[in-house]
Scaffold this active site. Structure first.
Site: not given
Ligand code: AMP
Ligand code: ZN
Length: 113
Positions: A32, A86, A95, A99, A101
């Site tokens: 996002i 991360n 989050v 996941h 990236h």
């Molecule tokens: P991290 O910082 O590695 O935990 O990455 C979490 C990622 O999730 C960040 O790059 C956010 O921009 C992304 N993110 C958060 N909410 C959403 C969402 N609703 N849809 C898509 N990506 C998201």
């Protein structure tokens, strides 16, 4: 907690996402807040908070294989792209549903910030 986890909610379809690829094990959708022209997140459908709690080699393998498939479909596989996981606070994980990236279509500096 899977009930309130943002990415579990995307898996269940409760929150919209720009899904680019999916199978029975994993889901890939656009970040996002993209940090590169191609910025896709690949997640397992199963809730695993961080890489530290991951125990199934097959799921981790599937995440990486989908990351490569996403990069190929996005047209960045040959030029190059970065796959990042991360883990916890010092790495900036925000989050807590594991996941990968997939970042590409621009030069990515090394070492990372
Ligand atoms: P991290 O910082 O590695 O935990 O990455 C979490 C990622 O999730 C960040 O790059 C956010 O921009 C992304 N993110 C958060 N909410 C959403 C969402 N609703 N849809 C898509 N990506 C998201
Ligand atoms: Zn989750």
């Amino acid at each position: 907690m899977p009930e309130s986890c943002l990415f579990c909610r995307i898996v269940r379809g409760e929150i919209p996402a720009s899904i680019v690829m999916q199978d029975e094990h994993c889901l890939a959708f656009r970040d996002i807040n993209p940090q590169a022209p191609v910025h896709v997140l690949v997640i397992p459908r199963e809730h695993v908070p961080t890489l530290n709690e991951a125990s199934e080699p097959e799921i981790l393998g599937r995440i990486l294989l989908m990351a490569a498939a996403v990069a190929k479909e996005a047209g960045v596989a040959e030029a190059g792209y970065r796959t990042v996981i991360n883990t916890n606070g010092a790495a900036g994980q925000t989050v807590f549903h594991v996941h990968a990236h997939v970042l590409g279509q621009r030069h990515l500096a090394w070492p990372p910030g």
